[in-house]
Design a protein around this motif. Structure first.
Motif, PDB file in Angstrom:
ATOM      1  N   GLU A  23      30.212 -12.022   0.286  1.00  0.00           N
ATOM      2  CA  GLU A  23      29.423 -10.801   0.191  1.00  0.00           C
ATOM      3  C   GLU A  23      27.933 -11.141   0.090  1.00  0.00           C
ATOM      4  OE1 GLU A  23      29.044  -6.914  -2.733  1.00  0.00           O
ATOM      5  OE2 GLU A  23      30.687  -8.316  -3.000  1.00  0.00           O
ATOM      6  N   GLU A  25      24.702  -8.687  -0.193  1.00  0.00           N
ATOM      7  CA  GLU A  25      24.165  -7.328  -0.238  1.00  0.00           C
ATOM      8  C   GLU A  25      22.901  -7.190   0.604  1.00  0.00           C
ATOM      9  OE1 GLU A  25      22.395  -4.272  -3.536  1.00  0.00           O
ATOM     10  OE2 GLU A  25      24.064  -5.553  -4.136  1.00  0.00           O
ATOM     11  N   SER A  26      22.022  -8.199   0.565  1.00  0.00           N
ATOM     12  CA  SER A  26      20.761  -8.113   1.299  1.00  0.00           C
ATOM     13  C   SER A  26      20.956  -8.084   2.811  1.00  0.00           C
ATOM     14  CB  SER A  26      19.836  -9.272   0.919  1.00  0.00           C
ATOM     15  OG  SER A  26      20.426 -10.504   1.285  1.00  0.00           O
ATOM     16  N   ALA A  27      22.098  -8.570   3.289  1.00  0.00           N
ATOM     17  CA  ALA A  27      22.391  -8.567   4.721  1.00  0.00           C
ATOM     18  C   ALA A  27      23.352  -7.446   5.102  1.00  0.00           C
ATOM     19  CB  ALA A  27      22.978  -9.915   5.143  1.00  0.00           C
ATOM     20  N   GLY A  28      23.737  -6.623   4.133  1.00  0.00           N
ATOM     21  CA  GLY A  28      24.646  -5.516   4.421  1.00  0.00           C
ATOM     22  C   GLY A  28      26.097  -5.931   4.562  1.00  0.00           C
ATOM     23  N   VAL A  29      26.460  -7.095   4.026  1.00  0.00           N
ATOM     24  CA  VAL A  29      27.841  -7.582   4.102  1.00  0.00           C
ATOM     25  C   VAL A  29      28.505  -7.297   2.758  1.00  0.00           C
ATOM     26  CG1 VAL A  29      29.343  -9.572   4.486  1.00  0.00           C
ATOM     27  CG2 VAL A  29      27.176  -9.376   5.732  1.00  0.00           C
ATOM     28  N   ALA A  30      29.391  -6.302   2.732  1.00  0.00           N
ATOM     29  CA  ALA A  30      30.056  -5.897   1.493  1.00  0.00           C
ATOM     30  C   ALA A  30      31.355  -6.671   1.298  1.00  0.00           C
ATOM     31  CB  ALA A  30      30.352  -4.404   1.539  1.00  0.00           C
TER      32      ALA A  30
END
Length: 69
Positions: A23, A25-30
């Motif tokens: 994960e 968050e800063s790259a949009g990977v949840a």
């Protein structure tokens, strides 16, 4: 990566690629939603089975044989 996270990993089976990462968050990977699948369970006669849904809603089943003894 230096912080211990997996930035990118690939599994290639017969020319098909499966890519994953931790994960970010800063790259949009949840991370996975724990309510949308189940961990591995022994399910005779299918063997050890895990079920999950990908972000597009596709249901995946992974299984392998179970050795006893």
């Amino acid at each position: 990566m230096a912080d211990g996270k997996v930035g990118h990993v690939e599994l290639v089976v017969d020319g098909a690629r499966w890519m994953m990462a931790d994960e970010f968050e800063s790259a949009g990977v949840a991370g996975p939603d724990p309510t949308r699948g189940r961990g591995p369970e022994d399910s005779p006669p299918a063997g050890r089975v895990a079920v999950f849904r990908d972000p597009f809603g596709h249901r995946w089943l992974l299984n392998t044989g179970v050795t006893t003894g």
